[in-house]
Design a protein around this motif. Structure first.
Motif, PDB file in Angstrom:
ATOM      1  N   ILE A 234      45.451  69.741 -30.988  1.00  0.00           N
ATOM      2  CA  ILE A 234      44.239  69.483 -30.211  1.00  0.00           C
ATOM      3  C   ILE A 234      44.309  68.078 -29.645  1.00  0.00           C
ATOM      4  O   ILE A 234      44.406  67.105 -30.396  1.00  0.00           O
ATOM      5  N   THR A 235      44.290  67.959 -28.327  1.00  0.00           N
ATOM      6  CA  THR A 235      44.200  66.642 -27.726  1.00  0.00           C
ATOM      7  C   THR A 235      42.727  66.299 -27.535  1.00  0.00           C
ATOM      8  O   THR A 235      41.970  67.089 -26.974  1.00  0.00           O
ATOM      9  N   PRO A 236      42.301  65.140 -28.010  1.00  0.00           N
ATOM     10  CA  PRO A 236      40.905  64.755 -27.835  1.00  0.00           C
ATOM     11  C   PRO A 236      40.532  64.497 -26.379  1.00  0.00           C
ATOM     12  O   PRO A 236      39.419  64.796 -25.967  1.00  0.00           O
ATOM     13  N   SER A 237      41.484  63.962 -25.594  1.00  0.00           N
ATOM     14  CA  SER A 237      41.054  63.444 -24.290  1.00  0.00           C
ATOM     15  C   SER A 237      42.085  63.499 -23.161  1.00  0.00           C
ATOM     16  O   SER A 237      41.925  62.810 -22.161  1.00  0.00           O
ATOM     17  N   SER A 238      43.118  64.313 -23.279  1.00  0.00           N
ATOM     18  CA  SER A 238      44.062  64.479 -22.170  1.00  0.00           C
ATOM     19  C   SER A 238      43.463  65.469 -21.175  1.00  0.00           C
ATOM     20  O   SER A 238      43.273  66.640 -21.491  1.00  0.00           O
ATOM     21  N   THR A 239      43.193  65.003 -19.970  1.00  0.00           N
ATOM     22  CA  THR A 239      42.422  65.800 -19.014  1.00  0.00           C
ATOM     23  C   THR A 239      43.252  66.553 -17.977  1.00  0.00           C
ATOM     24  O   THR A 239      42.712  67.363 -17.225  1.00  0.00           O
ATOM     25  N   ASN A 240      44.567  66.291 -17.908  1.00  0.00           N
ATOM     26  CA  ASN A 240      45.400  66.990 -16.934  1.00  0.00           C
ATOM     27  C   ASN A 240      45.497  68.473 -17.301  1.00  0.00           C
ATOM     28  O   ASN A 240      45.832  68.816 -18.439  1.00  0.00           O
ATOM     29  N   PRO A 241      45.228  69.398 -16.371  1.00  0.00           N
ATOM     30  CA  PRO A 241      45.241  70.833 -16.674  1.00  0.00           C
ATOM     31  C   PRO A 241      46.555  71.342 -17.257  1.00  0.00           C
ATOM     32  O   PRO A 241      46.570  72.310 -18.029  1.00  0.00           O
ATOM     33  N   LYS A 242      47.667  70.684 -16.904  1.00  0.00           N
ATOM     34  CA  LYS A 242      48.978  71.152 -17.347  1.00  0.00           C
ATOM     35  C   LYS A 242      49.146  71.107 -18.868  1.00  0.00           C
ATOM     36  O   LYS A 242      49.977  71.832 -19.418  1.00  0.00           O
TER      37      LYS A 242
END
Length: 389
Positions: free
Chosen positions: A136-144
């Motif tokens: 789970i990434t808390p804050s990576s926003t890139n859709p990829k």
């Protein structure tokens, strides 16, 4: 040179305050062997605890540790103690990949939390996916990031939404008709946000008068800003990280540019005002939550965080806390804590109340949630408005 000078005292602070955790692998909530014990659940974390974006990693880790400590105080998960093993990737994609490889192959973690930056999450996610360990990434926003596979999740909104939010704000609230873009071409995060902003702003009838760039680590932006000034924009969209953004703000004002700067959640750091000074005041960015929220749960989190760490939690701290809470709740719902069961339960997350709002995982393992717009006012980010998905 500026990045190195900023990073050095911060790096020393990290060593002093959490260095034993990072370097000797003493885990949050208690020490653990490489694989933990039958009475422990070992969770891995990889983040940037040193380097130019260290405040992101430290804030996120603080939030995660707080959630783990709260859960352990209530008996842990299924009677087992949660133990966090944190590794520093130094803000480098290759180190992020190495850290996750180690956490999986040597430490045999049950799940992974991290990273903040999309570029580093993209380096690590294929490793977690290949080994079928939920991440789970808390804050990576890139859709990829979540497109890597069905074991990869996030608890933040994604760039298409964040870029759209700021384009709408520029058009509807600021009444901007002409906007210039200054993007970091070395950052997947920055490039993605710039593209989505540009697309939506044009759809709304706006004009992108210039789209120019810089690279992470640059310290002189006057050539690009001089070109931008000539186009007389109503606003400038700078979807970068706080170190460069602070410098860009200073240099923009030195050149006599008065148009407001707009950005994304990469601005959210206590270092932003330290670097940008008064030049950063009056500018806007999209974020995951606001400390000015009247929600009792948010205020309770802020109070506990201040008591524990002596500072107001930024959005990265809140998202770290939320990511850990989502993971803990999913673990509680499993039969025997196997990674595939944890993955399935994370995917079932629906209307789960956390600090940054209610989280529902969509079919692509992205959190569906609102965004807020804040205005920089010294060390305080003033709430302006909320924009729903």
């Amino acid at each position: 040179m500026i990045n190195k000078l900023l990073a050095l005292p911060l790096a020393l602070a990290v060593v002093a305050t959490i260095g034993c955790t990072r370097k000797s692998d003493q885990a949050a909530g208690g020490s653990a062997s490489a694989t933990g014990s039958s009475n422990e659940i070992l969770v891995g974390e990889f983040g940037s605890f040193t380097g130019g974006e260290a405040t992101f990693g430290i804030s996120t880790s603080n939030g995660i540790k707080m959630a783990f400590e709260e859960a352990n105080a209530k008996g842990g998960v299924k009677g087992k103690k949660l133990v966090l093993k944190s590794l520093d990737n130094q803000g480098k994609a290759e180190e992020a990949a190495s850290a996750v490889t180690r956490l999986i192959n040597q430490d045999h973690v049950t799940a992974i939390l991290g990273e903040v930056a999309s570029s580093r999450s993209l380096a690590a996610a294929p490793i977690a996916q290949q080994n079928k360990i939920p991440m789970i990434t808390p804050s990576s926003t890139n859709p990829k990031v979540t497109e890597v596979g069905n074991y990869i999740f996030r608890v933040c909104f994604i760039d298409p939404f964040q870029g759209t939010v700021m384009a709408k704000f520029a058009n509807d609230n600021l009444k901007a008709k002409k906007v210039a873009i200054l993007r970091d071409v070395k950052s997947d995060y920055s490039v993605g946000l710039a593209d989505y902003f540009q697309k939506k702003f044009k759809e709304l009838g706006g004009d992108i008068v210039m789209d120019t760039s810089f690279q992470s680590g640059d310290i002189d932006f006057k050539a690009q800003l001089t070109q931008i000034k000539a186009t007389k924009p109503d606003a400038i969209y700078v979807p970068g990280y706080y170190t460069e953004v602070g410098l860009i703000a200073r240099q923009a004002r030195q050149l006599g540019i008065t148009a407001p700067l707009l950005g994304g959640d990469g601005w959210d750091s206590s270092k932003l005002f330290e670097i940008g000074g008064s030049a950063i005041n009056g500018n806007y960015f999209s974020n995951h939550y606001t400390t000015e929220s009247t929600d009792p749960a948010v205020q309770d989190f802020i109070k506990k965080y201040k008591e524990k760490y002596g500072e107001t939690p930024d959005a990265l701290a809140a998202l770290g806390y939320d990511a850990a809470k989502v993971l803990i709740a999913a673990m509680e719902r499993t039969a025997d804590l196997k990674p595939d069961q944890i993955r399935d339960e994370i995917a079932k997350t629906k209307d789960f109340s956390v600090v940054t709002g209610k989280i529902t995982m969509d079919a692509n393992r992205n959190a569906v949630k609102p965004a807020v717009i804040v205005k920089v006012d010294g060390n305080v980010n003033r709430y302006v408005t909320t924009i729903a998905p």
